[in-house]
Motif scaffolding. Structure first.
Motif, PDB file in Angstrom:
ATOM      1  N   ASP A  90      -2.053  71.636  46.681  1.00 21.08           N
ATOM      2  CA  ASP A  90      -2.585  71.123  45.413  1.00 21.08           C
ATOM      3  C   ASP A  90      -2.858  69.640  45.596  1.00 21.08           C
ATOM      4  OD1 ASP A  90      -3.210  70.258  42.879  1.00 21.08           O
ATOM      5  OD2 ASP A  90      -1.329  70.903  41.967  1.00 21.08           O
ATOM      6  N   PHE A  91      -4.108  69.317  45.909  1.00 21.78           N
ATOM      7  CA  PHE A  91      -4.482  67.929  46.205  1.00 21.78           C
ATOM      8  C   PHE A  91      -4.326  66.977  45.030  1.00 21.78           C
ATOM      9  CE2 PHE A  91      -7.461  69.890  49.473  1.00 21.78           C
ATOM     10  CZ  PHE A  91      -6.632  69.590  50.532  1.00 21.78           C
ATOM     11  N   SER A  92      -4.296  67.493  43.815  1.00 24.04           N
ATOM     12  CA  SER A  92      -4.264  66.604  42.649  1.00 24.04           C
ATOM     13  C   SER A  92      -3.016  65.730  42.619  1.00 24.04           C
ATOM     14  CB  SER A  92      -4.387  67.413  41.353  1.00 24.04           C
ATOM     15  OG  SER A  92      -3.284  68.268  41.179  1.00 24.04           O
ATOM     16  N   THR A  93      -1.969  66.104  43.343  1.00 20.88           N
ATOM     17  CA  THR A  93      -0.751  65.284  43.374  1.00 20.88           C
ATOM     18  C   THR A  93      -0.889  64.058  44.271  1.00 20.88           C
ATOM     19  OG1 THR A  93       0.197  66.568  45.185  1.00 20.88           O
ATOM     20  CG2 THR A  93       0.699  67.314  42.946  1.00 20.88           C
ATOM     21  N   PHE A  94      -1.937  64.017  45.094  1.00 18.43           N
ATOM     22  CA  PHE A  94      -2.071  62.916  46.042  1.00 18.43           C
ATOM     23  C   PHE A  94      -2.423  61.572  45.415  1.00 18.43           C
ATOM     24  CE2 PHE A  94      -3.102  65.825  49.852  1.00 18.43           C
ATOM     25  CZ  PHE A  94      -1.753  66.054  50.027  1.00 18.43           C
ATOM     26  N   GLN A  95      -3.155  61.589  44.319  1.00 11.22           N
ATOM     27  CA  GLN A  95      -3.554  60.311  43.734  1.00 11.22           C
ATOM     28  C   GLN A  95      -2.331  59.474  43.385  1.00 11.22           C
ATOM     29  OE1 GLN A  95      -6.843  59.317  43.640  1.00 11.22           O
ATOM     30  NE2 GLN A  95      -5.823  57.369  43.372  1.00 11.22           N
ATOM     31  N   GLU A  96      -1.304  60.117  42.863  1.00 11.90           N
ATOM     32  CA  GLU A  96      -0.063  59.404  42.542  1.00 11.90           C
ATOM     33  C   GLU A  96       0.566  58.827  43.810  1.00 11.90           C
ATOM     34  OE1 GLU A  96       4.348  60.702  41.163  1.00 11.90           O
ATOM     35  OE2 GLU A  96       2.697  61.459  39.925  1.00 11.90           O
ATOM     36  N   ARG A  97       0.557  59.600  44.889  1.00 10.91           N
ATOM     37  CA  ARG A  97       1.119  59.112  46.160  1.00 10.91           C
ATOM     38  C   ARG A  97       0.334  57.909  46.678  1.00 10.91           C
ATOM     39  NH1 ARG A  97       5.789  61.228  48.490  1.00 10.91           N
ATOM     40  NH2 ARG A  97       4.853  60.479  50.380  1.00 10.91           N
ATOM     41  N   ILE A  98      -0.980  57.970  46.581  1.00 16.25           N
ATOM     42  CA  ILE A  98      -1.796  56.844  47.044  1.00 16.25           C
ATOM     43  C   ILE A  98      -1.501  55.606  46.209  1.00 16.25           C
ATOM     44  CG2 ILE A  98      -4.175  55.958  47.123  1.00 16.25           C
ATOM     45  CD1 ILE A  98      -5.017  58.688  48.138  1.00 16.25           C
ATOM     46  N   ASP A  99      -1.368  55.782  44.906  1.00 16.83           N
ATOM     47  CA  ASP A  99      -1.080  54.654  44.026  1.00 16.83           C
ATOM     48  C   ASP A  99       0.251  53.991  44.355  1.00 16.83           C
ATOM     49  OD1 ASP A  99      -3.478  55.122  42.773  1.00 16.83           O
ATOM     50  OD2 ASP A  99      -2.588  56.178  41.064  1.00 16.83           O
ATOM     51  N   GLN A 100       1.183  54.738  44.963  1.00 21.24           N
ATOM     52  CA  GLN A 100       2.500  54.202  45.296  1.00 21.24           C
ATOM     53  C   GLN A 100       2.534  53.487  46.641  1.00 21.24           C
ATOM     54  OE1 GLN A 100       5.088  57.599  45.048  1.00 21.24           O
ATOM     55  NE2 GLN A 100       5.050  57.630  42.818  1.00 21.24           N
ATOM     56  N   ARG A 142      -2.993  51.032  51.332  1.00 19.50           N
ATOM     57  CA  ARG A 142      -4.083  51.592  50.511  1.00 19.50           C
ATOM     58  C   ARG A 142      -5.434  51.087  50.982  1.00 19.50           C
ATOM     59  NH1 ARG A 142      -1.248  50.856  45.341  1.00 19.50           N
ATOM     60  NH2 ARG A 142      -2.289  48.875  45.336  1.00 19.50           N
ATOM     61  N   GLN A 143      -5.497  49.827  51.385  1.00 17.71           N
ATOM     62  CA  GLN A 143      -6.772  49.253  51.819  1.00 17.71           C
ATOM     63  C   GLN A 143      -7.255  49.867  53.129  1.00 17.71           C
ATOM     64  OE1 GLN A 143      -6.202  45.025  51.852  1.00 17.71           O
ATOM     65  NE2 GLN A 143      -6.060  44.891  49.622  1.00 17.71           N
ATOM     66  N   LYS A 144      -6.361  50.433  53.920  1.00 23.21           N
ATOM     67  CA  LYS A 144      -6.742  51.063  55.179  1.00 23.21           C
ATOM     68  C   LYS A 144      -7.293  52.470  54.968  1.00 23.21           C
ATOM     69  CE  LYS A 144      -3.369  48.494  57.848  1.00 23.21           C
ATOM     70  NZ  LYS A 144      -2.124  48.584  58.606  1.00 23.21           N
ATOM     71  N   LEU A 145      -7.051  53.035  53.801  1.00 26.52           N
ATOM     72  CA  LEU A 145      -7.542  54.377  53.494  1.00 26.52           C
ATOM     73  C   LEU A 145      -8.969  54.307  52.983  1.00 26.52           C
ATOM     74  CD1 LEU A 145      -4.450  55.805  51.572  1.00 26.52           C
ATOM     75  CD2 LEU A 145      -5.109  56.264  53.937  1.00 26.52           C
ATOM     76  N   PRO A 146      -9.744  55.336  53.268  1.00 25.18           N
ATOM     77  CA  PRO A 146     -11.102  55.347  52.713  1.00 25.18           C
ATOM     78  C   PRO A 146     -11.041  55.573  51.197  1.00 25.18           C
ATOM     79  CG  PRO A 146     -10.609  57.427  53.779  1.00 25.18           C
ATOM     80  CD  PRO A 146      -9.443  56.519  54.052  1.00 25.18           C
ATOM     81  N   GLU A 147     -12.149  55.271  50.527  1.00 28.32           N
ATOM     82  CA  GLU A 147     -12.235  55.569  49.094  1.00 28.32           C
ATOM     83  C   GLU A 147     -12.194  57.081  48.940  1.00 28.32           C
ATOM     84  OE1 GLU A 147     -15.527  55.260  45.604  1.00 28.32           O
ATOM     85  OE2 GLU A 147     -15.479  53.630  47.068  1.00 28.32           O
ATOM     86  N   VAL A 148     -11.208  57.575  48.189  1.00 25.66           N
ATOM     87  CA  VAL A 148     -10.978  59.020  48.117  1.00 25.66           C
ATOM     88  C   VAL A 148     -10.560  59.437  46.713  1.00 25.66           C
ATOM     89  CG1 VAL A 148      -8.582  58.796  48.910  1.00 25.66           C
ATOM     90  CG2 VAL A 148      -9.786  60.926  49.293  1.00 25.66           C
ATOM     91  N   ARG A 149     -10.984  60.654  46.303  1.00 28.54           N
ATOM     92  CA  ARG A 149     -10.588  61.241  45.017  1.00 28.54           C
ATOM     93  C   ARG A 149     -10.114  62.662  45.267  1.00 28.54           C
ATOM     94  NH1 ARG A 149     -15.779  59.846  43.713  1.00 28.54           N
ATOM     95  NH2 ARG A 149     -16.267  62.020  43.322  1.00 28.54           N
ATOM     96  N   GLY A 201       0.522  61.133  57.519  1.00 24.20           N
ATOM     97  CA  GLY A 201       1.690  60.297  57.783  1.00 24.20           C
ATOM     98  C   GLY A 201       1.928  59.296  56.677  1.00 24.20           C
ATOM     99  N   ASN A 202       0.859  58.670  56.198  1.00 26.93           N
ATOM    100  CA  ASN A 202       0.991  57.700  55.105  1.00 26.93           C
ATOM    101  C   ASN A 202       1.421  58.365  53.807  1.00 26.93           C
ATOM    102  OD1 ASN A 202       0.249  55.493  56.659  1.00 26.93           O
ATOM    103  ND2 ASN A 202      -1.907  55.695  56.168  1.00 26.93           N
ATOM    104  N   LEU A 203       0.871  59.516  53.516  1.00 27.55           N
ATOM    105  CA  LEU A 203       1.196  60.204  52.254  1.00 27.55           C
ATOM    106  C   LEU A 203       2.634  60.703  52.220  1.00 27.55           C
ATOM    107  CD1 LEU A 203      -2.080  62.195  51.595  1.00 27.55           C
ATOM    108  CD2 LEU A 203      -1.219  60.229  50.322  1.00 27.55           C
ATOM    109  N   PHE A 204       3.188  60.990  53.389  1.00 27.34           N
ATOM    110  CA  PHE A 204       4.553  61.513  53.426  1.00 27.34           C
ATOM    111  C   PHE A 204       5.564  60.460  53.881  1.00 27.34           C
ATOM    112  CE2 PHE A 204       2.124  65.346  53.181  1.00 27.34           C
ATOM    113  CZ  PHE A 204       2.891  66.131  52.341  1.00 27.34           C
ATOM    114  N   GLY A 205       5.167  59.201  53.851  1.00 25.77           N
ATOM    115  CA  GLY A 205       6.109  58.116  54.087  1.00 25.77           C
ATOM    116  C   GLY A 205       6.454  57.850  55.527  1.00 25.77           C
TER     117      GLY A 205
END
Length: 140
Positions: A24-34, A40-47, A135-139
């Motif tokens: 369920d990708f919708s949970t990722f936005q919260e992870r990116i915000d954290q 965050r700046q190293k990640l591409p623009e993503v939704r 790796g970034n999303l899972f800390g």
């Protein structure tokens, strides 16, 4: 099709836990915000939506990848819906131990042989960055 295999990334979480989160990708936005600002700046623009990832790719524009197959807990397969050429992404999860998992992404891209030298490096970069995203999303 040309295949580009990303660098393996070891994530310090069980495969089933990773699979459940990426199902369920919708949970990722919260992870990116954290994430810290520099990460965050190293990640591409993503939704994210429940079953899609939309990335703004330089020189290509907006690409949307939709989940088409889930095999718990080892595989997620996605296809590009609006890419200029057919693109498939496979996310392979291989348990290393009870508490860690190796994540390897593979891009299958249908590009003419004469264009591979021009865009092959970018495709390889994309495959590598996709793994680093996990790796970034899972800390890690």
């Amino acid at each position: 099709m040309a295949k580009y295999k990303g660098t393996a990334v070891t994530v310090n979480h069980p495969a089933q836990q990773i699979f459940d989160k990426v199902s369920d990708f919708s949970t990722f936005q919260e992870r990116i915000d954290q994430l810290p600002d520099d990460a965050r700046q190293k990640l591409p623009e993503v939704r994210f939506t429940t079953d899609t990832i939309t990335i703004n790719a330089p020189a290509v524009g907006e690409l949307t990848f939709k989940v088409v197959e889930l095999v718990s807990p080892v595989l997620m397969r996605m296809v590009a819906e609006n890419a200029p050429v057919p693109i498939n992404i496979n996310i392979n999860l291989t348990p290393v131990s009870d508490e860690s998992t190796e994540v390897v992404t593979e891009l299958d891209v249908e590009i003419p042989a004469m264009l591979r030298p021009l865009i092959g490096n970018r495709m390889q970069e994309a495959a590598d960055k996709f793994g680093k995203l996990f790796g970034n999303l899972f800390g890690n």
